[in-house]
Design an enzyme around this catalytic site. Structure first.
Site, PDB file in Angstrom:
ATOM      1  N   CYS A   5     -53.901  39.922 -80.027  1.00 41.53           N
ATOM      2  CA  CYS A   5     -54.537  38.968 -80.933  1.00 41.53           C
ATOM      3  C   CYS A   5     -55.186  37.819 -80.183  1.00 41.53           C
ATOM      4  O   CYS A   5     -56.263  37.366 -80.520  1.00 41.53           O
ATOM      5  CB  CYS A   5     -53.514  38.369 -81.891  1.00 41.53           C
ATOM      6  SG  CYS A   5     -53.185  39.432 -83.290  1.00 41.53           S
ATOM      7  N   GLY A  11     -54.921  41.806 -58.190  1.00 41.99           N
ATOM      8  CA  GLY A  11     -54.786  43.182 -58.659  1.00 41.99           C
ATOM      9  C   GLY A  11     -56.094  43.783 -59.138  1.00 41.99           C
ATOM     10  O   GLY A  11     -56.413  44.934 -58.830  1.00 41.99           O
ATOM     11  N   SER A  44     -50.496  42.414 -56.305  1.00 37.76           N
ATOM     12  CA  SER A  44     -51.046  41.116 -56.705  1.00 37.76           C
ATOM     13  C   SER A  44     -49.986  40.035 -56.513  1.00 37.76           C
ATOM     14  O   SER A  44     -48.857  40.177 -56.976  1.00 37.76           O
ATOM     15  CB  SER A  44     -51.472  41.170 -58.173  1.00 37.76           C
ATOM     16  OG  SER A  44     -51.843  39.874 -58.601  1.00 37.76           O
ATOM     17  N   THR A  97     -64.700  34.516 -46.637  1.00 41.90           N
ATOM     18  CA  THR A  97     -63.701  33.762 -45.884  1.00 41.90           C
ATOM     19  C   THR A  97     -62.330  33.930 -46.523  1.00 41.90           C
ATOM     20  O   THR A  97     -62.185  33.826 -47.742  1.00 41.90           O
ATOM     21  CB  THR A  97     -64.090  32.269 -45.844  1.00 41.90           C
ATOM     22  OG1 THR A  97     -65.366  32.167 -45.217  1.00 41.90           O
ATOM     23  CG2 THR A  97     -63.064  31.448 -45.066  1.00 41.90           C
TER      24      THR A  97
HETATM   25  C1  LIG Z   1     -51.515  41.971 -63.704  1.00 40.80           C
HETATM   26  C2  LIG Z   1     -51.920  43.373 -63.437  1.00 40.80           C
HETATM   27  C3  LIG Z   1     -53.174  43.676 -62.869  1.00 40.80           C
HETATM   28  C4  LIG Z   1     -54.196  42.612 -62.570  1.00 40.80           C
HETATM   29  O1  LIG Z   1     -53.823  41.794 -61.515  1.00 40.80           O
HETATM   30  P1  LIG Z   1     -54.556  40.361 -61.329  1.00 40.80           P
HETATM   31  O2  LIG Z   1     -54.035  39.874 -60.029  1.00 40.80           O
HETATM   32  O3  LIG Z   1     -54.119  39.522 -62.480  1.00 40.80           O
HETATM   33  O4  LIG Z   1     -56.019  40.613 -61.313  1.00 40.80           O
HETATM   34  C5  LIG Z   1     -53.466  44.995 -62.600  1.00 40.80           C
HETATM   35  N1  LIG Z   1     -52.590  45.971 -62.881  1.00 40.80           N
HETATM   36  C6  LIG Z   1     -51.385  45.731 -63.421  1.00 40.80           C
HETATM   37  C7  LIG Z   1     -50.446  46.866 -63.677  1.00 40.80           C
HETATM   38  C8  LIG Z   1     -51.013  44.429 -63.730  1.00 40.80           C
HETATM   39  O5  LIG Z   1     -49.820  44.193 -64.283  1.00 40.80           O
END
Ligand SMILES: *Cc1c(COP(=O)(O)O)cnc(C)c1O
Length: 402
Positions: free
Chosen positions: A325, A71, A199, A237
């Site tokens: 936290c 993500g 993601s 890759t």
């Molecule tokens: C978890 C999340 C991300 C980040 O994704 P990763 O694969 O952990 O880098 C981005 N945006 C939202 C809304 C998420 O919940």
């Protein structure tokens, strides 16, 4: 002790079928997809089959899917890629105050590079206003980046209206759909979405793999340089096992979507009703209707979310809170503050995010132990009982102020 996992917005277990699909692409079918020999051809074929499955999940064409590391990379590539690729047309980006940091920090970085960014406010349900969006558009606006569903409070934005408006104005529309993909049906054509981030680890594929949908014709400049992988948009890759697993997870999500949504919504509504009935002095955070099927987020006045988390953890229940936290700061969530919550109320928040593997029994156990924990923590709180002295607008002493 039996452990209960209520933190699916943070990450999900890899589906066993997904894990099994990945294994042979590490041990036997390990060719580099760019190689011309048979080892390379078999992994190339697997990567392209996964691309078709991922595309099908959101009604895209396979050549509109770019595999990424997840993500965060997808958001970076979408936003920087459109910004750098279209800066002759303009330098203005519109996003919201409640985005994931992968979007917010990318936008803040671009501000240092000479772009201007509008951060739209949200209402008490974490919803943007279409009027605010319309009014924010200028002749320099090149990109609107608004999340599909919020990761903390689950609010689903009016994506279809945003897509329609962006299309009318000739502005690209990116949505961070990391929470939504696999959890609600998405059709990028119907919704007029130009770029969409997903993601793998948020929908039962592995960590470190994801995809960015880029509609055909959208101008995106690559941000990672190297080989010509992924149609020159993402050098490196391919993560073949991860990609194969992502394809499998997409296939399963598409197959089981309707059933999964109904099941998870049932658990969610049971928790919301149970907490509302059993515990006083609470606030449901997020939109009452336009919310993710698996998201529950409450503030419990007079207590700290962190204490609540630790006490639930002692009972084997894993949830999450609205202050960070663990990441070394006591600042409450930017999402909850943007919704107008005071620091105290934001600090007393708890997120429960449900998944396919959760059961009615787990929900019953949670609803049985939570009221007692909340009551015990409140009985130790100097604020509780002297509620007349409690001024929700006062920032609490444990916060770092800026
Ligand atoms: C978890 C999340 C991300 C980040 O994704 P990763 O694969 O952990 O880098 C981005 N945006 C939202 C809304 C998420 O919940």
């Amino acid at each position: 002790m039996k452990r209960i996992y209520f933190d699916h917005s943070a990450t999900t277990p890899v589906n066993r079928e997904v894990a099994e699909s990945m294994l042979e692409y590490m041990t036997e079918k390990y060719g580099n997809p760019s190689s011309v020999h048979s080892f390379g051809r078999e992994t190339r074929k697997a990567v392209e089959e996964a691309r078709e499955k991922v595309a099908a999940l959101i009604n895209a064409a396979p050549n509109e899917i770019i595999f990424t590391s997840g993500g965060t990379e997808g958001d970076n590539l979408a936003i920087k890629g459109v910004a750098y690729g279209n800066r002759k047309k303009g330098n203005h980006i519109i996003t919201t105050a409640i985005e994931h940091h992968a979007v917010l920090h990318t936008c803040e970085y671009l501000e240092k590079q000479g772009f201007t960014v509008t951060y739209l406010p949200v209402d008490e349900h974490a919803m943007i206003s279409m009027d605010d969006l319309r009014n924010a558009i200028t002749d320099k606006t090149i990109l609107i980046s608004i999340m599909f569903a919020n990761n903390e409070v689950g609010t689903i934005q009016p994506v279809k209206e945003i897509g329609q408006l962006a299309k009318e104005k000739g502005i690209y529309f990116h949505t961070d759909a990391v929470q939504a993909v696999g959890n609600c049906p998405i059709d990028v054509k119907e919704l007029n979405i130009d770029l969409l981030t997903m993601s793998g680890h948020k929908f039962h594929a592995s960590k470190g793999v994801g995809a960015l949908y880029v509609r055909r014709g959208v101008k995106v400049e690559e941000i990672q340089h190297g080989g010509g992988h992924e149609r020159n948009m993402r050098a490196g890759t391919e993560n073949v096992p991860g990609i194969v697993g992502l394809g499998k997870a997409a296939e399963i999500a598409r197959r089981d979507m309707d059933e999964k949504v109904v099941f998870i919504k049932g658990l969610r509504d049971k928790i919301i009703a149970g907490i509302t009935e059993k515990i006083p002095h609470i606030r449901l955070n997020g939109h009452p209707e336009m919310r993710m099927p698996g998201n529950v987020n409450f503030s419990f006045l007079y207590i700290e979310g962190e204490s609540l988390l630790l006490n639930l953890d002692l009972k084997g229940i894993a949830a999450s809170s609205g202050s960070a936290c663990t990441s070394g700061s006591l600042d409450p969530s930017h999402v909850l503050l943007s919704m107008g919550l005071s620091h105290e109320v934001a600090h007393g928040s708890l997120r429960v995010s449900l998944g396919r593997g959760n059961t009615e029994e787990e929900v019953d156990f949670f609803l049985a132990v939570l009221p007692e924990i909340v009551e015990r923590l409140r009985s130790m709180s100097p604020l509780y009982g002297s509620a007349a002295d409690f001024k929700p607008s006062n920032p609490c002493s444990s916060c770092h102020h800026h």
